[in-house]
Motif scaffolding. Structure first.
Motif, mmCIF file in Angstrom:
data_model
loop_
_atom_site.group_PDB
_atom_site.id
_atom_site.type_symbol
_atom_site.label_atom_id
_atom_site.label_comp_id
_atom_site.label_asym_id
_atom_site.label_seq_id
_atom_site.Cartn_x
_atom_site.Cartn_y
_atom_site.Cartn_z
ATOM 1 N N PHE A 260 -9.670 28.632 23.113
ATOM 2 C CA PHE A 260 -9.092 27.657 24.045
ATOM 3 C C PHE A 260 -10.159 26.687 24.554
ATOM 4 N N GLU A 261 -11.354 27.200 24.791
ATOM 5 C CA GLU A 261 -12.409 26.356 25.343
ATOM 6 C C GLU A 261 -12.907 25.315 24.354
ATOM 7 N N ARG A 262 -12.576 25.471 23.069
ATOM 8 C CA ARG A 262 -13.015 24.519 22.052
ATOM 9 C C ARG A 262 -11.911 23.560 21.613
ATOM 10 N N MET A 263 -10.684 23.788 22.031
ATOM 11 C CA MET A 263 -9.553 23.027 21.490
ATOM 12 C C MET A 263 -9.482 21.622 22.053
ATOM 13 N N LYS A 264 -8.836 20.752 21.277
ATOM 14 C CA LYS A 264 -8.618 19.367 21.680
ATOM 15 C C LYS A 264 -7.602 19.280 22.810
ATOM 16 N N ASP A 265 -7.661 18.185 23.519
ATOM 17 C CA ASP A 265 -6.600 17.868 24.480
ATOM 18 C C ASP A 265 -5.282 17.719 23.724
ATOM 19 N N GLY A 266 -4.246 18.384 24.216
ATOM 20 C CA GLY A 266 -2.919 18.265 23.614
ATOM 21 C C GLY A 266 -2.621 19.266 22.529
ATOM 22 N N ALA A 267 -3.539 20.200 22.243
ATOM 23 C CA ALA A 267 -3.302 21.186 21.190
ATOM 24 C C ALA A 267 -2.036 21.995 21.491
ATOM 25 N N VAL A 268 -1.308 22.317 20.437
ATOM 26 C CA VAL A 268 -0.054 23.070 20.532
ATOM 27 C C VAL A 268 -0.286 24.478 19.996
ATOM 28 N N LEU A 269 0.150 25.491 20.749
ATOM 29 C CA LEU A 269 -0.053 26.888 20.388
ATOM 30 C C LEU A 269 1.299 27.538 20.138
ATOM 31 N N ALA A 270 1.505 28.055 18.930
ATOM 32 C CA ALA A 270 2.770 28.687 18.577
ATOM 33 C C ALA A 270 2.494 30.020 17.892
ATOM 34 N N ASN A 271 3.329 30.997 18.172
ATOM 35 C CA ASN A 271 3.217 32.312 17.557
ATOM 36 C C ASN A 271 4.414 32.567 16.651
ATOM 37 N N ALA A 272 4.127 32.955 15.407
ATOM 38 C CA ALA A 272 5.196 33.318 14.480
ATOM 39 C C ALA A 272 5.175 34.803 14.158
ATOM 40 N N GLY A 273 4.331 35.576 14.859
ATOM 41 C CA GLY A 273 4.339 37.025 14.709
ATOM 42 C C GLY A 273 5.411 37.649 15.584
ATOM 43 N N HIS A 274 5.717 38.902 15.318
ATOM 44 C CA HIS A 274 6.859 39.532 15.997
ATOM 45 C C HIS A 274 6.628 39.689 17.499
#
Length: 414
Positions: free
Chosen positions: A280-294
């Motif tokens: 998280f501390e390295r991500m760009k502004d506006g990054a989208v986080l999605a989980n496709a695991g159960h």
């Protein structure tokens, strides 16, 4: 007695089930046979699945075979309340599911289903079997066995087996060949991107999509994201999977390096904290986080909220977390499985094959489950092939057959 949100939703739920059923010819053909042969007559079947229209078609197939079915939700955010109402009101199925129910209600509903003393379980995440072994071992004597729909559930069950705790046979439906090809590679891949796009309305073309996990599902997601015009980066721990991704033409790198590159991150590993504070501390502004695991463990939600606060809703399924330096990270569907929590899950034509495997696996357990040793078992090859054959037939596809000479050649060692 069912526990559903609103019985008055039954009519709209019935229409939704009819729409799904029209796209599930394989399961329809199995239901016709079940209705005549009644291979499940008198059996109590407990199911913990996503309560969707497609699951309703499976449930009706089991009922046609003579089973008494009790159903609870594997993921509360995937529950379609109108479908739950239709099953409870029109089909006499005991349904314990409400969209958005909290964890205590979910656990209570699992207990409600187990109170029906099942002889066969159908799991999507192993919650029924884990709870049976941990909290209700008194019910194991009457259990013939169970089936499991997901990789995450099989990880739990194999851990139980390794510890000597798995007391009954389980058929690994998720690892059937037909399931791997059709459900994981095509179904989850398409529905994952569908859920992300519904939640965000983003254009994928030109963006960098990071796929964490390159199993059958991750591979499908990566291919479809590339097809939408995205630049795709793959992160893996397995050298063979990593090599496969590289040979397919994807960039492959460690997840911390990818954290600086990605616009959209999709976890599909079955492991906890795949994305954590360091990412998280390295991500760009506006990054989208999605989980496709159960399970909702792949994105470290506690770490995200520790550095980005509780978050605010910027769209119905988008929770935005503002970091101290002003960067914003956007979490989709509270970290739950995005294809169901933000979309409708697999298309019915995909679930036709998955649930056909489930129905025939339940029939197999009813016939021979008492003679199987405890542990995780593969779906019998004849079931796998029969489902694929029925699916091809429904598509109007015919195959060649080996000639007698070809069969003799393949049997010969000379």
């Amino acid at each position: 007695m069912s526990d559903i949100a609103d019985p008055a939703l039954a009519e709209s739920g019935g229409a939704r089930i009819e729409w799904a059923e029209a796209q599930m010819p394989v399961l329809r053909s199995i239901r016709e046979r079940f209705g005549v042969q009644r291979p499940l007559d008198g059996l109590v079947v407990a199911a913990c699945l996503h309560v969707t229209a497609e699951t309703a078609v499976l449930t009706r197939t089991l009922v046609a075979g003579g089973a008494q079915v009790a159903l609870c939700a594997a993921n509360p955010l995937a529950t379609q309340d109108e479908v739950a109402a239709a099953l409870a009101q029109d089909d006499g199925v005991e349904v314990f599911a409400r969209h958005g129910e909290d964890l205590d209600t979910f656990a209570g509903h699992v207990a409600d289903v187990l109170d029906r003393v099942p002889q066969i379980t159908i799991d999507d995440g192993a919650d029924l079997l884990v709870t049976l072994h941990a909290a209700r071992p008194d019910l194991l004597d009457g259990l013939l066995g169970g089936t499991e729909e997901t990789t995450s559930g099989l990880v739990r069950l194999r851990a139980m087996q390794a510890d000597g705790r798995l007391a009954r046979p389980v058929l690994a439906v998720n690892e059937a060949r037909a399931e791997r090809v059709f459900n994981d590679h095509y179904g989850t891949a398409q529905s994952t991107l569908d859920g992300i796009l519904r939640a965000t309305n983003l254009l994928l073309a030109g963006r960098t999509v990071v796929v964490l996990g390159y199993g059958p599902t991750g591979r499908g997601i990566a291919l479809r994201a590339r097809g939408a015009g995205a630049q795709v980066v793959v992160c893996e721990v397995d050298p063979i999977a990593g090599l496969d991704a590289r040979m397919e033409g994807f960039e492959v790198m460690p997840s911390l390096a990818a954290a600086e590159r990605g616009d959209v991150f999709i976890t599909v590993t079955g492991a906890p904290a795949v994305l954590g504070r360091d990412h998280f501390e390295r991500m760009k502004d506006g990054a989208v986080l999605a989980n496709a695991g159960h399970f909702d463990v792949e994105i470290d939600l506690e770490a995200l909220r520790a550095i980005g606060g509780p978050g605010r809703a910027v769209r119905p399924l988008v929770e935005q977390h503002a970091l101290a330096d002003g960067r914003r990270l956007n979490l989709l569907a509270s970290g739950r499985v995005v294809n169901l929590a933000a979309g409708e899950g697999h298309p019915a034509s995909v679930m036709d094959l998955s649930f056909a495997l489930q129905a025939l696996s339940v029939e197999h357990l009813a016939a021979v489950g008492g003679g199987l040793a405890p542990g995780v078992h593969p779906v019998p090859d004849d079931i796998d092939r029969e489902v694929a054959r029925l699916k091809l037939s429904s598509l109007g596809v015919e195959l060649d057959e080996l000639t007698a000479e070809q069969r003799r050649y393949r049997r010969s060692w000379e």
